[in-house]
Scaffold this motif. Structure first.
Motif, mmCIF file in Angstrom:
data_model
loop_
_atom_site.group_PDB
_atom_site.id
_atom_site.type_symbol
_atom_site.label_atom_id
_atom_site.label_comp_id
_atom_site.label_asym_id
_atom_site.label_seq_id
_atom_site.Cartn_x
_atom_site.Cartn_y
_atom_site.Cartn_z
ATOM 1 N N LEU A 259 0.852 -1.180 0.000
ATOM 2 C CA LEU A 259 0.000 0.000 0.000
ATOM 3 C C LEU A 259 0.887 1.228 0.000
ATOM 4 O O LEU A 259 1.823 1.337 0.801
ATOM 5 C CB LEU A 259 -0.917 -0.021 1.236
ATOM 6 N N TRP A 260 0.589 2.140 -0.916
ATOM 7 C CA TRP A 260 1.353 3.373 -1.096
ATOM 8 C C TRP A 260 0.861 4.386 -0.075
ATOM 9 O O TRP A 260 -0.332 4.643 0.002
ATOM 10 C CB TRP A 260 1.096 3.910 -2.490
ATOM 11 N N MET A 261 1.745 4.961 0.731
ATOM 12 C CA MET A 261 1.319 5.893 1.771
ATOM 13 C C MET A 261 1.764 7.304 1.445
ATOM 14 O O MET A 261 2.950 7.593 1.304
ATOM 15 C CB MET A 261 1.857 5.467 3.133
ATOM 16 N N GLU B 63 8.731 11.202 -2.525
ATOM 17 C CA GLU B 63 8.940 11.907 -3.794
ATOM 18 C C GLU B 63 7.779 12.822 -4.107
ATOM 19 O O GLU B 63 7.952 14.009 -4.363
ATOM 20 C CB GLU B 63 9.150 10.919 -4.953
ATOM 21 N N HIS B 64 6.546 12.249 -4.068
ATOM 22 C CA HIS B 64 5.378 13.062 -4.441
ATOM 23 C C HIS B 64 4.514 13.456 -3.250
ATOM 24 O O HIS B 64 3.646 14.303 -3.377
ATOM 25 C CB HIS B 64 4.548 12.316 -5.478
ATOM 26 N N ALA B 65 4.716 12.810 -2.090
ATOM 27 C CA ALA B 65 3.989 13.221 -0.883
ATOM 28 C C ALA B 65 4.940 14.080 -0.041
ATOM 29 O O ALA B 65 6.155 13.883 -0.069
ATOM 30 C CB ALA B 65 3.544 11.996 -0.088
ATOM 31 N N VAL C 209 10.928 2.966 1.624
ATOM 32 C CA VAL C 209 10.882 4.432 1.565
ATOM 33 C C VAL C 209 11.345 4.877 0.194
ATOM 34 O O VAL C 209 12.358 4.388 -0.337
ATOM 35 C CB VAL C 209 11.771 5.064 2.660
ATOM 36 N N ARG C 210 10.616 5.810 -0.407
ATOM 37 C CA ARG C 210 11.020 6.415 -1.661
ATOM 38 C C ARG C 210 11.467 7.852 -1.405
ATOM 39 O O ARG C 210 10.636 8.704 -1.090
ATOM 40 C CB ARG C 210 9.909 6.398 -2.703
ATOM 41 N N PRO C 211 12.762 8.143 -1.514
ATOM 42 C CA PRO C 211 13.242 9.523 -1.402
ATOM 43 C C PRO C 211 12.953 10.260 -2.706
ATOM 44 O O PRO C 211 12.705 9.617 -3.737
ATOM 45 C CB PRO C 211 14.741 9.356 -1.177
ATOM 46 N N VAL D 188 15.256 -0.142 -7.961
ATOM 47 C CA VAL D 188 15.381 0.983 -8.891
ATOM 48 C C VAL D 188 14.082 1.136 -9.677
ATOM 49 O O VAL D 188 13.441 0.148 -10.049
ATOM 50 C CB VAL D 188 16.567 0.782 -9.853
ATOM 51 N N GLN D 189 13.705 2.375 -9.927
ATOM 52 C CA GLN D 189 12.494 2.606 -10.723
ATOM 53 C C GLN D 189 12.858 2.736 -12.187
ATOM 54 O O GLN D 189 13.758 3.514 -12.560
ATOM 55 C CB GLN D 189 11.755 3.870 -10.243
ATOM 56 N N ILE D 190 12.168 1.960 -12.988
ATOM 57 C CA ILE D 190 12.328 1.962 -14.437
ATOM 58 C C ILE D 190 11.154 2.766 -14.997
ATOM 59 O O ILE D 190 10.014 2.286 -15.040
ATOM 60 C CB ILE D 190 12.338 0.531 -14.999
ATOM 61 N N GLU D 191 11.397 4.014 -15.360
ATOM 62 C CA GLU D 191 10.269 4.900 -15.702
ATOM 63 C C GLU D 191 10.641 5.924 -16.764
ATOM 64 O O GLU D 191 10.190 7.075 -16.746
ATOM 65 C CB GLU D 191 9.722 5.606 -14.462
ATOM 66 N N SER D 192 11.491 5.471 -17.693
ATOM 67 C CA SER D 192 11.847 6.301 -18.844
ATOM 68 C C SER D 192 12.269 5.388 -19.988
ATOM 69 O O SER D 192 12.607 4.203 -19.761
ATOM 70 C CB SER D 192 13.022 7.233 -18.509
ATOM 71 N N VAL E 215 8.535 -0.753 -12.075
ATOM 72 C CA VAL E 215 8.102 0.051 -13.214
ATOM 73 C C VAL E 215 7.224 1.190 -12.713
ATOM 74 O O VAL E 215 6.262 0.961 -11.960
ATOM 75 C CB VAL E 215 7.324 -0.811 -14.225
ATOM 76 N N GLY E 216 7.568 2.394 -13.104
ATOM 77 C CA GLY E 216 6.746 3.563 -12.765
ATOM 78 C C GLY E 216 5.848 3.877 -13.957
ATOM 79 O O GLY E 216 6.281 4.550 -14.898
ATOM 80 N N PRO E 217 4.614 3.398 -13.935
ATOM 81 C CA PRO E 217 3.782 3.490 -15.144
ATOM 82 C C PRO E 217 3.458 4.921 -15.571
ATOM 83 O O PRO E 217 3.426 5.214 -16.762
ATOM 84 C CB PRO E 217 2.528 2.705 -14.773
ATOM 85 N N ALA E 218 3.269 5.803 -14.592
ATOM 86 C CA ALA E 218 2.893 7.175 -14.950
ATOM 87 C C ALA E 218 4.055 7.926 -15.594
ATOM 88 O O ALA E 218 3.921 8.528 -16.666
ATOM 89 C CB ALA E 218 2.395 7.920 -13.717
ATOM 90 N N ASP E 219 5.218 7.854 -14.972
ATOM 91 C CA ASP E 219 6.358 8.589 -15.525
ATOM 92 C C ASP E 219 6.870 7.936 -16.796
ATOM 93 O O ASP E 219 7.316 8.624 -17.721
ATOM 94 C CB ASP E 219 7.480 8.690 -14.489
ATOM 95 N N LEU E 220 6.770 6.614 -16.876
ATOM 96 C CA LEU E 220 7.181 5.948 -18.107
ATOM 97 C C LEU E 220 6.266 6.379 -19.258
ATOM 98 O O LEU E 220 6.739 6.706 -20.354
ATOM 99 C CB LEU E 220 7.131 4.441 -17.942
ATOM 100 N N ILE F 292 5.471 -2.980 -9.398
ATOM 101 C CA ILE F 292 4.717 -1.923 -10.079
ATOM 102 C C ILE F 292 3.611 -1.458 -9.151
ATOM 103 O O ILE F 292 3.342 -2.078 -8.110
ATOM 104 C CB ILE F 292 4.144 -2.432 -11.428
ATOM 105 N N ILE F 293 2.967 -0.359 -9.503
ATOM 106 C CA ILE F 293 1.798 0.126 -8.794
ATOM 107 C C ILE F 293 0.643 0.224 -9.771
ATOM 108 O O ILE F 293 0.831 0.656 -10.925
ATOM 109 C CB ILE F 293 2.045 1.502 -8.129
ATOM 110 N N ASP F 294 -0.518 -0.208 -9.357
ATOM 111 C CA ASP F 294 -1.706 -0.045 -10.179
ATOM 112 C C ASP F 294 -2.925 -0.290 -9.283
ATOM 113 O O ASP F 294 -2.796 -0.839 -8.188
ATOM 114 C CB ASP F 294 -1.716 -1.026 -11.368
HETATM 115 O O1 LIG Z 1 5.688 6.745 -12.362
HETATM 116 C C1 LIG Z 1 4.892 6.218 -11.572
HETATM 117 O O2 LIG Z 1 3.755 5.788 -11.875
HETATM 118 C C2 LIG Z 1 5.310 6.108 -10.161
HETATM 119 O O3 LIG Z 1 6.484 6.237 -9.862
HETATM 120 C C3 LIG Z 1 4.219 5.983 -9.131
HETATM 121 C C4 LIG Z 1 3.588 7.370 -9.038
HETATM 122 O O4 LIG Z 1 4.481 8.215 -8.339
HETATM 123 C C5 LIG Z 1 2.221 7.354 -8.415
HETATM 124 O O5 LIG Z 1 1.447 6.396 -9.052
HETATM 125 C C6 LIG Z 1 2.167 7.086 -6.928
HETATM 126 O O6 LIG Z 1 0.793 7.243 -6.536
#
Ligand SMILES: O=C(O)C(=O)C[C@H](O)[C@@H](O)CO
Length: 257
Positions: free
Chosen positions: A21-23, A47-49, A71-73, A148-152, A173-178, A213-215
């Protein structure tokens, strides 16, 4: 006495699928609610919070007895990694890792010399239970987990080189940034992106390291596991709370008008 064992690293090494769960609420009280809910792990997003070192430590303290934590810095700046490590963070989700060189720099930030550049100060931190672990320096690295986040497009291009870096334990995999980097910022679920995400998860698994991944939609999460994901964030506290509150307000505003 060696460095504290890392429960999330053990989850990865078990090879079993896991859910997290993403907090983003940045609050220890909320973190205890999530920690007791039954997830395998939680992700504290810096990162985003609007998390800072103090809020991260407070969440780690209340979550620790109940659930594994990551933890995500914002980025893997060595000075920040040093503070987080001494504060007791053992599992890191590192955003925007695009090359093997960048991955090596992340690993180096978590290792003591001569293997890296981490400063020695653990006696001031939770990491060694404030100096109570005699063999902390010699054993700390064994319990560090770097995801490591793969998002490019560059990261996808360099994927196997990044995965080959010693000290990289998993890839996420970071789906949004990718999607954004691929020109699909407004349509991250486009068929092209679904195919690229599926292929990337499969490549990570084929290389032999855990894929994450997150979804949120059930069918998407099922698909990610089928495509090779081992650990999936299946929700985000703040996102769920905000959506439910908007829906509740809208429902009753409609019913009383
Ligand atoms: O690129 C992405 O997607 C992520 O790294 C996750 C996002 O930051 C976001 O979905 C977290 O809620």
């Amino acid at each position: 006495m060696t460095a504290p064992s890392n429960p999330f690293k053990a989850i990865l090494q078990s090879g079993q699928k896991s859910i997290g769960l993403w907090m983003g609420l940045c609050d220890p009280y909320a973190a205890e609610i999530v920690g007791r809910a039954g997830f395998d792990w939680v992700l504290i997003d810096g990162e985003h919070a609007p998390n800072d070192l103090r809020s991260i430590v407070g969440q780690l303290q209340v979550a620790e007895p109940h659930v594994a934590s990551i933890v995500r810095p914002p980025m893997a700046e060595p000075w920040l990694m040093k503070q987080l490590l001494d504060a007791g963070v053992q599992s890191f989700l590192i955003p925007m890792v695009n090359t093997a060189e960048e991955a090596r720099a992340v690993v180096a930030a978590t290792r003591y010399p001569p293997d890296g550049i981490r400063g020695v100060g653990h006696v001031l931190g939770r990491a060694s239970y404030f100096g109570a672990v005699p063999d902390y320096i010699a054993t700390a690295a064994d319990e560090i987990c770097i995801i490591v986040q793969i998002e490019s497009r560059a990261a996808v291009e360099n994927l196997e080189e990044i995965l080959a870096v010693d000290g990289v334990d998993a890839a996420f995999v970071g789906p949004a940034d990718l999607a954004a980097d691929c020109g699909f910022a407004k349509d991250m679920n486009a068929p092209e992106m679904q195919a690229l995400v599926a292929e990337t998860l499969g490549r990570i698994k084929a290389y032999g390291k855990p894929a994450g991944i997150i979804d949120f939609p059930d069918d998407a999460i099922d698909g990610h596991f089928e495509n090779g994901a081992q650990f999936v964030a299946v929700g985000a506290d703040l996102v769920m709370m905000a959506a439910m509150l908007r829906e509740l307000a809208s429902k009753w505003k409609g019913r009383i008008s």
